[in-house]
Each structure stands twice: as C-alpha cells, then as structure tokens.
Design a protein around this motif. Structure first.
Motif, PDB file in Angstrom:
ATOM      1  N   LEU A 366       0.828  -1.211   0.000  1.00  0.00           N
ATOM      2  CA  LEU A 366       0.000   0.000   0.000  1.00  0.00           C
ATOM      3  C   LEU A 366       0.859   1.257   0.000  1.00  0.00           C
ATOM      4  O   LEU A 366       0.585   2.222  -0.729  1.00  0.00           O
ATOM      5  CB  LEU A 366      -0.938  -0.006   1.213  1.00  0.00           C
ATOM      6  N   TYR A 367       1.917   1.253   0.807  1.00  0.00           N
ATOM      7  CA  TYR A 367       2.787   2.430   0.841  1.00  0.00           C
ATOM      8  C   TYR A 367       3.587   2.585  -0.452  1.00  0.00           C
ATOM      9  O   TYR A 367       3.790   3.706  -0.937  1.00  0.00           O
ATOM     10  CB  TYR A 367       3.721   2.355   2.047  1.00  0.00           C
ATOM     11  N   ALA A 368       4.042   1.451  -1.006  1.00  0.00           N
ATOM     12  CA  ALA A 368       4.758   1.527  -2.284  1.00  0.00           C
ATOM     13  C   ALA A 368       3.843   2.050  -3.381  1.00  0.00           C
ATOM     14  O   ALA A 368       4.229   2.913  -4.184  1.00  0.00           O
ATOM     15  CB  ALA A 368       5.302   0.147  -2.662  1.00  0.00           C
ATOM     16  N   GLY A 369       2.608   1.534  -3.421  1.00  0.00           N
ATOM     17  CA  GLY A 369       1.643   1.985  -4.420  1.00  0.00           C
ATOM     18  C   GLY A 369       1.305   3.459  -4.281  1.00  0.00           C
ATOM     19  O   GLY A 369       1.169   4.186  -5.276  1.00  0.00           O
ATOM     20  N   SER A 370       1.175   3.916  -3.036  1.00  0.00           N
ATOM     21  CA  SER A 370       0.889   5.335  -2.799  1.00  0.00           C
ATOM     22  C   SER A 370       2.019   6.208  -3.323  1.00  0.00           C
ATOM     23  O   SER A 370       1.783   7.283  -3.891  1.00  0.00           O
ATOM     24  CB  SER A 370       0.708   5.590  -1.288  1.00  0.00           C
ATOM     25  N   ASP A 371       3.247   5.749  -3.125  1.00  0.00           N
ATOM     26  CA  ASP A 371       4.417   6.551  -3.482  1.00  0.00           C
ATOM     27  C   ASP A 371       4.645   6.635  -4.989  1.00  0.00           C
ATOM     28  O   ASP A 371       4.995   7.694  -5.514  1.00  0.00           O
ATOM     29  CB  ASP A 371       5.651   5.968  -2.798  1.00  0.00           C
ATOM     30  N   ILE A 372       4.443   5.514  -5.698  1.00  0.00           N
ATOM     31  CA  ILE A 372       4.770   5.496  -7.128  1.00  0.00           C
ATOM     32  C   ILE A 372       3.560   5.753  -8.015  1.00  0.00           C
ATOM     33  O   ILE A 372       3.675   5.696  -9.243  1.00  0.00           O
ATOM     34  CB  ILE A 372       5.427   4.160  -7.547  1.00  0.00           C
ATOM     35  N   ALA A 373       2.405   6.037  -7.427  1.00  0.00           N
ATOM     36  CA  ALA A 373       1.172   6.198  -8.211  1.00  0.00           C
ATOM     37  C   ALA A 373       1.305   7.171  -9.385  1.00  0.00           C
ATOM     38  O   ALA A 373       0.825   6.876 -10.494  1.00  0.00           O
ATOM     39  CB  ALA A 373       0.024   6.612  -7.303  1.00  0.00           C
ATOM     40  N   PRO A 374       1.946   8.335  -9.224  1.00  0.00           N
ATOM     41  CA  PRO A 374       2.067   9.246 -10.379  1.00  0.00           C
ATOM     42  C   PRO A 374       2.837   8.621 -11.536  1.00  0.00           C
ATOM     43  O   PRO A 374       2.456   8.780 -12.706  1.00  0.00           O
ATOM     44  CB  PRO A 374       2.824  10.445  -9.792  1.00  0.00           C
ATOM     45  N   TYR A 375       3.929   7.899 -11.219  1.00  0.00           N
ATOM     46  CA  TYR A 375       4.722   7.251 -12.264  1.00  0.00           C
ATOM     47  C   TYR A 375       3.945   6.089 -12.887  1.00  0.00           C
ATOM     48  O   TYR A 375       3.976   5.877 -14.098  1.00  0.00           O
ATOM     49  CB  TYR A 375       6.039   6.717 -11.686  1.00  0.00           C
ATOM     50  N   TYR A 376       3.246   5.340 -12.038  1.00  0.00           N
ATOM     51  CA  TYR A 376       2.461   4.193 -12.507  1.00  0.00           C
ATOM     52  C   TYR A 376       1.364   4.656 -13.467  1.00  0.00           C
ATOM     53  O   TYR A 376       1.141   4.055 -14.529  1.00  0.00           O
ATOM     54  CB  TYR A 376       1.848   3.469 -11.308  1.00  0.00           C
ATOM     55  N   THR A 377       0.689   5.739 -13.091  1.00  0.00           N
ATOM     56  CA  THR A 377      -0.390   6.276 -13.923  1.00  0.00           C
ATOM     57  C   THR A 377       0.153   6.756 -15.264  1.00  0.00           C
ATOM     58  O   THR A 377      -0.460   6.543 -16.323  1.00  0.00           O
ATOM     59  CB  THR A 377      -1.094   7.428 -13.186  1.00  0.00           C
ATOM     60  N   LYS A 378       1.322   7.403 -15.236  1.00  0.00           N
ATOM     61  CA  LYS A 378       1.948   7.857 -16.477  1.00  0.00           C
ATOM     62  C   LYS A 378       2.334   6.672 -17.360  1.00  0.00           C
ATOM     63  O   LYS A 378       2.169   6.705 -18.586  1.00  0.00           O
ATOM     64  CB  LYS A 378       3.183   8.700 -16.170  1.00  0.00           C
ATOM     65  N   ALA A 379       2.832   5.584 -16.728  1.00  0.00           N
ATOM     66  CA  ALA A 379       3.187   4.378 -17.482  1.00  0.00           C
ATOM     67  C   ALA A 379       1.961   3.788 -18.165  1.00  0.00           C
ATOM     68  O   ALA A 379       2.032   3.310 -19.303  1.00  0.00           O
ATOM     69  CB  ALA A 379       3.826   3.343 -16.548  1.00  0.00           C
ATOM     70  N   ALA A 380       0.817   3.825 -17.475  1.00  0.00           N
ATOM     71  CA  ALA A 380      -0.432   3.335 -18.064  1.00  0.00           C
ATOM     72  C   ALA A 380      -0.833   4.182 -19.267  1.00  0.00           C
ATOM     73  O   ALA A 380      -1.281   3.666 -20.296  1.00  0.00           O
ATOM     74  CB  ALA A 380      -1.541   3.346 -17.008  1.00  0.00           C
ATOM     75  N   GLU A 381      -0.661   5.495 -19.151  1.00  0.00           N
ATOM     76  CA  GLU A 381      -0.997   6.398 -20.265  1.00  0.00           C
ATOM     77  C   GLU A 381      -0.087   6.137 -21.462  1.00  0.00           C
ATOM     78  O   GLU A 381      -0.546   6.116 -22.617  1.00  0.00           O
ATOM     79  CB  GLU A 381      -0.867   7.852 -19.805  1.00  0.00           C
ATOM     80  N   LEU A 382       1.217   5.929 -21.199  1.00  0.00           N
ATOM     81  CA  LEU A 382       2.171   5.661 -22.282  1.00  0.00           C
ATOM     82  C   LEU A 382       1.859   4.351 -22.994  1.00  0.00           C
ATOM     83  O   LEU A 382       2.114   4.208 -24.191  1.00  0.00           O
ATOM     84  CB  LEU A 382       3.599   5.616 -21.731  1.00  0.00           C
ATOM     85  N   ALA A 383       1.297   3.395 -22.258  1.00  0.00           N
ATOM     86  CA  ALA A 383       0.968   2.087 -22.839  1.00  0.00           C
ATOM     87  C   ALA A 383      -0.441   2.072 -23.428  1.00  0.00           C
ATOM     88  O   ALA A 383      -0.916   1.021 -23.885  1.00  0.00           O
ATOM     89  CB  ALA A 383       1.100   0.991 -21.782  1.00  0.00           C
ATOM     90  N   ASN A 384      -1.120   3.223 -23.411  1.00  0.00           N
ATOM     91  CA  ASN A 384      -2.492   3.341 -23.945  1.00  0.00           C
ATOM     92  C   ASN A 384      -3.445   2.337 -23.301  1.00  0.00           C
ATOM     93  O   ASN A 384      -4.249   1.687 -23.977  1.00  0.00           O
ATOM     94  CB  ASN A 384      -2.485   3.149 -25.469  1.00  0.00           C
ATOM     95  N   VAL A 385      -3.335   2.228 -21.981  1.00  0.00           N
ATOM     96  CA  VAL A 385      -4.156   1.269 -21.246  1.00  0.00           C
ATOM     97  C   VAL A 385      -5.578   1.799 -21.092  1.00  0.00           C
ATOM     98  O   VAL A 385      -5.784   2.976 -20.784  1.00  0.00           O
ATOM     99  CB  VAL A 385      -3.546   0.994 -19.853  1.00  0.00           C
ATOM    100  N   THR A 386      -6.536   0.921 -21.297  1.00  0.00           N
ATOM    101  CA  THR A 386      -7.933   1.254 -21.067  1.00  0.00           C
ATOM    102  C   THR A 386      -8.243   1.018 -19.598  1.00  0.00           C
ATOM    103  O   THR A 386      -8.003  -0.064 -19.069  1.00  0.00           O
ATOM    104  CB  THR A 386      -8.865   0.368 -21.920  1.00  0.00           C
ATOM    105  N   LEU A 387      -8.768   2.040 -18.933  1.00  0.00           N
ATOM    106  CA  LEU A 387      -9.054   1.932 -17.503  1.00  0.00           C
ATOM    107  C   LEU A 387     -10.196   0.955 -17.254  1.00  0.00           C
ATOM    108  O   LEU A 387     -11.156   0.898 -18.025  1.00  0.00           O
ATOM    109  CB  LEU A 387      -9.439   3.295 -16.932  1.00  0.00           C
ATOM    110  N   PRO A 388     -10.114   0.170 -16.163  1.00  0.00           N
ATOM    111  CA  PRO A 388     -11.221  -0.721 -15.815  1.00  0.00           C
ATOM    112  C   PRO A 388     -12.494   0.067 -15.540  1.00  0.00           C
ATOM    113  O   PRO A 388     -12.443   1.239 -15.158  1.00  0.00           O
ATOM    114  CB  PRO A 388     -10.719  -1.404 -14.533  1.00  0.00           C
ATOM    115  N   LYS A 389     -13.616  -0.580 -15.701  1.00  0.00           N
ATOM    116  CA  LYS A 389     -14.913   0.047 -15.468  1.00  0.00           C
ATOM    117  C   LYS A 389     -15.004   0.558 -14.027  1.00  0.00           C
ATOM    118  O   LYS A 389     -14.633  -0.129 -13.085  1.00  0.00           O
ATOM    119  CB  LYS A 389     -16.035  -0.972 -15.723  1.00  0.00           C
ATOM    120  N   GLY A 390     -15.486   1.739 -13.851  1.00  0.00           N
ATOM    121  CA  GLY A 390     -15.667   2.291 -12.513  1.00  0.00           C
ATOM    122  C   GLY A 390     -14.517   3.153 -12.041  1.00  0.00           C
ATOM    123  O   GLY A 390     -14.597   3.766 -10.980  1.00  0.00           O
TER     124      GLY A 390
END
Length: 420
Positions: A366-390
């Motif tokens: 949980l703490y690791a996820g909280s810390d890297i969330a901005p980078y993780y979200t950017k990685a998802a955008e770069l990979a053109n990931v479709t967000l899960p429903k909701g």
C-alpha cells in the motif's frame, strides 16, 4: 516480436503444452507420451485458470460491495493485474527485456550460476511492469531495461534458493518459482516466522490445516473452511442470505477443485521432469535443474488459499487505518493469495503466521503503491491502457499484485529517479 506476441496472446493453457511437448521430445520422450504430457499440462493450466476465474469472478463483486459499504474514498485505485500486465507488455522495452531475460537465463545456466530454466514467459510482465514504470520516470529505454533485468535476476536467485523448501512443502519435485509477485516476499515470511518463534504463547499456536482437520474432522476440512470464509465475506459485503450461500458454495468449490486441477497439471509435468532429469544427469552428472513455473500451482494449498481469503477484509481495514496510505484495494483484492504463496513453507503452513506476514506485505504494498502512483499512472498512459470500469479518468492508479509495488520494484523505481 510478432512471434512472441502471438505466443503470449495464446495464454498459458495453449503456450505451456507446446513448450512442454517440445521439451519432452528434446529429452527423448516418445511422441505419443510427449503429446499426452503436454496436453495434461495444458488441461491443468486451463482448469486452474477456470477455477481461479471462478474465485475472482465470485470475490470481485463482494470486494467491490465492501468498498462501497464501508465508504472508502482514497485517491489511488488498485486497477488490477490485467492492467498491470498490459502496461508491462505495452512498454517499449519489451524486446530488450524478453530477449535479454532469455539470454541472461541461458548464460547463467551455462556458467552453472543458476538451476532454474524459467519457461514462465507469460509472467515476464512482472519485470516488464517495473521497467515500464521506470521508463515513465526516465524516458530512457536502456535504464528501464536494466531495471527490469535486475528485477529478473534477483527473482531468479530467490527461485533457486527457495526451490528445495518449496518442493518439499508442496510435494513438487524439480520445479522452482521465479515469480516476482511471490518470490520477493519470502524474506518477509522468514523474518516474521523468526519473530513469532520468540513470542511466548503465539509461538505455540498451531493453525496448520492438517492439524485443524485432525482435531475438528469435517469441520476443519478445506471445503468447510471455504464455506465459512465465503459466508464471512458475503456478510461483510452486506449481501442477502441467498447471495451469501451462493458465495459460500463457490469458495468451497474453489478450495476443493483447485488442488484437483493442480494434480492434473503435475501429472503431465512429472513425465517431462523425469525425462529431463534422466537426460541431464547423463550429460551433467553433478548438476541439478529446476523448471521455473507460475505460483498458480501453489495457491490451491488450503493454508495459502484460506489465509488469502482472510486477507481481503484485512487489506481493506489496513487501507483505512494506515496513516498516509492513498491506495484503495479494489480489483486485485481477490488475487492477494498470490502474495503469500511462497512464504507458507517458511511459516510452517501455519495460517496465523502466514496472516501476520500477509499484513506486513500488504502494508508495504500500500505504501509503495501510494508513493509510485504518479509514475504508474503515467506508465499506463504511455501504454495506452484502457481503464477498468468504474475508475475515473482523473484517478491515479497502482496495483497490489505485480512487480512494481514489491519492495524490490519500489527500490528500483526510486533509484531511477536519479536519472530523470
């Protein structure tokens, strides 16, 4: 890459029979027996996939209902391992990490620096995810690929070191698990077990499923544990009586069916393993080799599966009470069982010790996820990931199950910020 993408897209239930059939032929198994062995492995993987799918499909709505019922409102949503895998396989480092990992494994085998032949190619996404997030930080393919391969190497080392203990505990000869979602947490299980051994009273609790069954008979059997845990999760979700009964039966079914499917897979695995052992012993009499597989083979153990179910409400509680946590456990709640699969032998298959280890693991995640969330979200955008429903478009993302939020993945990602 077209060839690799085609193989990966077929999934383990198609990919693994082909690999095992070829391996069987290489090690001198007759074609008919090789075909049967490969198909049994494929059928086993398909069965495991179906049963785990039943578990995830059953627990997913219950987990969502718990989140809504308890009014959890956190800013980083656990988007789940399917999104994580898509980020990994959608990153530009894929050819460098996949071929680099295969080459690194081969070199280490030739130099007698590893025993593991890691054929679990589908789960390379764990390392690719770490590299993909590093790429989002640095924009540098070389640094990102290096981070992913370091992750691969350390996981391979842990697979070698843990193989004898895991093989003995799960009665699986000749295999290892270079699985970043599980292997990295083994040291935590070892430390927690060591601490518990020093605590009077707590060190006397014997919550091994075999012991429970011996003491309580049918009331302690896996199907009963599954029924009870399913009912508890349904109650926490605020479901109706009929829905609670349905969830209880499905969880009990998973507790019974998953070990049966694993046995089918192992039957095919044994044929190839024995032939490989015989052939390799002739050429390398002083060496031992392991086949690197997915920890899906381990999650059917009653101690692992039952504790994994208990970890679902525990993870939600931790998300609420941990100061500074931003991650809302969501899609991966039902997959938490993979986080504890390899620590079980080091906790003597004692569910109390596994559960306490699981609390430490979830806290770190949980703490690791909280810390890297901005980078993780950017990685998802770069990979053109479709967000899960909701999941809203403005919400940041992380995941519970995957390489990036493990302690090793977090360290590698944080180190990469030096190169921004």
């Amino acid at each position: 890459m077209n060839v690799i993408n085609t193989i990966i897209s077929m999934g383990p239930s198609v990919m693994m029979p082909i690999i095992f059939f070829i391996l069987a032929l290489i090690f001198g198994v007759k074609i008919g027996k090789a075909f049967k062995a490969g198909m049994l492995v494929g059928i086993g993987f398909e069965g495991i996939g179906l049963v785990i799918g039943l578990l995830l499909d059953s627990l997913g709505p219950a987990a969502e209902a718990m989140v809504e019922r308890f009014g959890l409102n956190l800013t980083v949503v656990d988007a789940g391992w399917p999104v994580a895998a898509t980020i990994g396989w959608g990153s530009p480092i894929v050819p460098f990490v996949v071929f680099g990992g295969l080459l690194l494994n081969l070199i280490l085998l030739v130099l007698n620096m590893t025993k593991t032949v890691n054929i679990d190619i589908f789960n390379y996404w764990h390392f690719l995810l770490t590299g993909g997030v590093i790429y989002a930080v640095t924009g540098n393919i070389a640094i990102s690929s290096a981070g992913a391969l370091i992750h691969f190497l350390i996981t391979l080392i842990i697979a070698d070191k843990t193989a004898p203990r895991v093989q003995e505990a799960y009665d699986l000869k000749g295999v290892s698990f270079a699985h970043a979602t599980s292997a990295i947490y083994v040291p935590i299980g070892i430390v927690v077990n060591w601490i518990i051994e020093k605590i009077p009273g707590l060190n006397k609790i014997d919550a091994n499923p075999d012991t429970i069954t011996e003491k309580f008979g049918v009331m302690g059997e896996p199907l009963t544990l599954g029924t009870i845990l399913g009912a508890v999760l349904g109650i926490l979700a605020g479901w109706s009586f009929t829905d609670i009964l349905g969830l209880s039966v499905k969880v009990a079914a998973v507790m019974v069916l998953l070990p049966a499917m694993i046995n089918v897979l192992v039957e095919g695995l044994v044929t190839v393993r024995d032939a490989a052992e015989k052939t390799l012993k002739k050429k390398f009499p002083d060496r031992e080799f392991y086949i690197g597989l997915d920890t899906a083979l381990l999650v059917g153990d009653p101690a692992v599966l039952a504790t994994g179910l208990l970890m679902i409400p525990a993870a939600l509680l931790l998300a609420v009470i941990l100061p500074g946590n931003k991650v809302l456990p969501f899609v991966d709640l039902a997959s938490i069982v993979f986080l504890i699969a390899m620590i079980s032998p080091y906790c003597k298959k004692n569910m109390v010790r596994i559960f306490i280890s699981g609390l430490v693991i979830i806290t770190l995640v949980l703490y690791a996820g909280s810390d890297i969330a901005p980078y993780y979200t950017k990685a998802a955008e770069l990979a053109n990931v479709t967000l899960p429903k909701g999941i809203g478009s403005n919400t940041q993302m992380a995941n519970l199950v995957g390489g990036a939020t493990t302690p090793l993945g977090w360290i590698l990602i944080k180190l990469s910020t030096i190169f921004r």
